[in-house]
Design a protein around this motif. Structure first.
Motif, PDB file in Angstrom:
ATOM      1  N   UNK A 191       5.357 -30.131 -40.098  1.00  0.00           N
ATOM      2  CA  UNK A 191       6.343 -29.434 -40.389  1.00  0.00           C
ATOM      3  C   UNK A 191       6.273 -28.156 -39.543  1.00  0.00           C
ATOM      4  N   UNK A 192       5.230 -27.658 -39.556  1.00  0.00           N
ATOM      5  CA  UNK A 192       5.240 -26.345 -38.555  1.00  0.00           C
ATOM      6  C   UNK A 192       5.730 -26.740 -37.025  1.00  0.00           C
ATOM      7  N   UNK A 193       5.343 -27.787 -36.399  1.00  0.00           N
ATOM      8  CA  UNK A 193       5.683 -28.048 -35.108  1.00  0.00           C
ATOM      9  C   UNK A 193       7.180 -28.343 -34.773  1.00  0.00           C
ATOM     10  N   UNK A 194       7.733 -29.159 -36.066  1.00  0.00           N
ATOM     11  CA  UNK A 194       9.105 -29.526 -35.774  1.00  0.00           C
ATOM     12  C   UNK A 194      10.004 -28.372 -35.889  1.00  0.00           C
ATOM     13  N   UNK A 195       9.660 -27.668 -37.041  1.00  0.00           N
ATOM     14  CA  UNK A 195      10.367 -26.255 -37.221  1.00  0.00           C
ATOM     15  C   UNK A 195      10.484 -25.396 -35.953  1.00  0.00           C
ATOM     16  N   UNK A 196       9.400 -25.218 -35.580  1.00  0.00           N
ATOM     17  CA  UNK A 196       9.144 -24.111 -34.470  1.00  0.00           C
ATOM     18  C   UNK A 196       9.270 -24.306 -32.855  1.00  0.00           C
ATOM     19  N   UNK A 197       8.828 -25.592 -32.681  1.00  0.00           N
ATOM     20  CA  UNK A 197       8.938 -26.001 -31.435  1.00  0.00           C
ATOM     21  C   UNK A 197      10.273 -26.757 -31.141  1.00  0.00           C
ATOM     22  N   UNK A 198      11.143 -27.398 -32.288  1.00  0.00           N
ATOM     23  CA  UNK A 198      12.223 -28.204 -31.967  1.00  0.00           C
ATOM     24  C   UNK A 198      13.455 -27.600 -32.593  1.00  0.00           C
ATOM     25  N   UNK A 199      13.493 -27.599 -34.063  1.00  0.00           N
ATOM     26  CA  UNK A 199      14.684 -27.231 -34.779  1.00  0.00           C
ATOM     27  C   UNK A 199      15.203 -26.052 -34.666  1.00  0.00           C
ATOM     28  N   UNK A 200      14.251 -24.894 -34.695  1.00  0.00           N
ATOM     29  CA  UNK A 200      14.711 -23.597 -34.473  1.00  0.00           C
ATOM     30  C   UNK A 200      15.293 -23.049 -33.023  1.00  0.00           C
ATOM     31  N   UNK A 201      14.317 -23.565 -32.217  1.00  0.00           N
ATOM     32  CA  UNK A 201      14.757 -23.130 -30.559  1.00  0.00           C
ATOM     33  C   UNK A 201      16.187 -23.887 -30.434  1.00  0.00           C
ATOM     34  N   UNK A 202      16.371 -25.042 -31.044  1.00  0.00           N
ATOM     35  CA  UNK A 202      17.483 -25.825 -30.612  1.00  0.00           C
ATOM     36  C   UNK A 202      18.879 -25.321 -31.254  1.00  0.00           C
ATOM     37  N   UNK A 203      18.466 -24.750 -32.495  1.00  0.00           N
ATOM     38  CA  UNK A 203      19.794 -24.057 -33.331  1.00  0.00           C
ATOM     39  C   UNK A 203      19.778 -22.864 -32.598  1.00  0.00           C
ATOM     40  N   UNK A 204      19.142 -22.084 -31.906  1.00  0.00           N
ATOM     41  CA  UNK A 204      19.455 -20.976 -31.322  1.00  0.00           C
ATOM     42  C   UNK A 204      19.994 -21.130 -29.629  1.00  0.00           C
ATOM     43  N   UNK A 205      19.453 -22.162 -29.202  1.00  0.00           N
ATOM     44  CA  UNK A 205      20.053 -22.430 -27.954  1.00  0.00           C
ATOM     45  C   UNK A 205      21.636 -22.964 -28.175  1.00  0.00           C
ATOM     46  N   UNK A 206      21.912 -23.658 -29.147  1.00  0.00           N
ATOM     47  CA  UNK A 206      23.450 -24.202 -29.505  1.00  0.00           C
ATOM     48  C   UNK A 206      24.226 -23.158 -29.638  1.00  0.00           C
ATOM     49  N   UNK A 207      23.695 -21.970 -30.625  1.00  0.00           N
ATOM     50  CA  UNK A 207      24.343 -20.879 -30.883  1.00  0.00           C
ATOM     51  C   UNK A 207      24.772 -20.183 -29.564  1.00  0.00           C
ATOM     52  N   UNK A 208      23.693 -20.213 -28.509  1.00  0.00           N
ATOM     53  CA  UNK A 208      24.456 -19.427 -27.452  1.00  0.00           C
ATOM     54  C   UNK A 208      25.365 -20.028 -26.351  1.00  0.00           C
ATOM     55  N   UNK A 209      25.062 -21.331 -26.660  1.00  0.00           N
ATOM     56  CA  UNK A 209      26.176 -22.297 -25.942  1.00  0.00           C
ATOM     57  C   UNK A 209      27.560 -22.151 -26.626  1.00  0.00           C
TER      58      UNK A 209
END
Length: 253
Positions: A191-209
């Motif tokens: 759970x920690x890996x999925x949240x902090x390595x994938x989902x949260x960074x991807x959400x932030x990257x999409x927000x910037x896009x």
């Protein structure tokens, strides 16, 4: 291709696997029930929280994390200034060629309405509605990943509780304690890996896009309305350059 996203994910996975291998075989960290609990629970909660179309659309939106091509705002302003000069000298009908030459459907539609003599207020209303719809669609993808970042650790904890219950229920059977404890610990790890390595960074990257795309749409919105009103090209250019400061600030984040 966005190399920073690809390198970030691959290096993160590499560092984790490297640290695991320093302490023992990687098979110790592979547990099917834990994967089912975290991944299945996260997807299920996401489907409850969002319409099916938004969940399925998440996969399409996620491509923007790795592949994203957008025109520089400076180039858009230069193009609009050139079009404005042409319209000022030869009239609105003289910019029909620019409609065919643009690959941006948002700009093409706005220019076409301008050439067709649609009123400024009507052009503004239509462009604003399209911009609002685009903003909503872009934000949905980022929100879905942000929600998944919250669900994954939660299901990791649920898996931990399941493992602890199984372990306590089998204290009289030493052979069952190990597997139960494995589920208890590894689900939190997943759970920690999925949240902090994938989902949260991807959400932030999409927000910037999304911010970058909406900045371009705002530039086009302001520029086309200025052209329709016959505003001086230099004045229009100065107004649009205000957006460059916002775009530069977002690029530094």
């Amino acid at each position: 291709m966005d190399l920073s996203s690809l390198i970030g994910i691959l290096s993160g996975i590499g560092f984790i696997i490297g640290c695991i291998l320093l302490g023992g075989p990687i098979t110790m960290f592979i547990d099917a029930p834990s994967i089912v609990i975290v991944c299945g629970g996260t997807v299920s909660s996401t489907m409850i929280a969002y319409p099916l179309g938004d969940v399925l659309g998440m996969f399409k939106v996620s491509i923007k994390v790795f592949m994203f091509k957008i025109e520089k705002p400076e180039d858009i302003i230069a193009n609009l200034t050139e079009i404005s000069n042409k319209a000022r000298k030869g009239g609105l009908l003289s910019i029909e060629g620019d409609i065919q030459g643009t690959s941006d459907p948002y700009l093409a539609q706005a220019l076409q309405m301008t050439v067709d003599g649609v009123k400024t207020d009507d052009i503004g209303d239509i462009m604003q509605k399209k911009m609002d719809l685009t903003k909503k669609n872009l934000e949905t993808g980022s929100d879905v990943f942000r929600s998944m970042a919250a669900y994954a650790p939660a299901f990791g904890m649920i898996g931990t509780l399941i493992g602890l219950v199984q372990m306590l229920a089998n204290l009289d059977d030493p052979s069952a304690i190990g597997p139960s404890m494995s589920v208890a610990m590894i689900t939190t790890f997943y759970g920690a890996i999925l949240a902090n390595l994938l989902f949260t960074p991807m959400s932030n990257k999409l927000k910037g896009r999304n911010d970058a795309e909406l900045t371009n749409m705002n530039i086009i919105y302001e520029g086309v309305l200025s052209i329709r009103e016959g505003e001086h090209p230099k004045l229009m250019e100065d107004k649009l350059k205000v957006y460059l400061g916002n775009a530069a600030a977002k690029e530094k984040k």
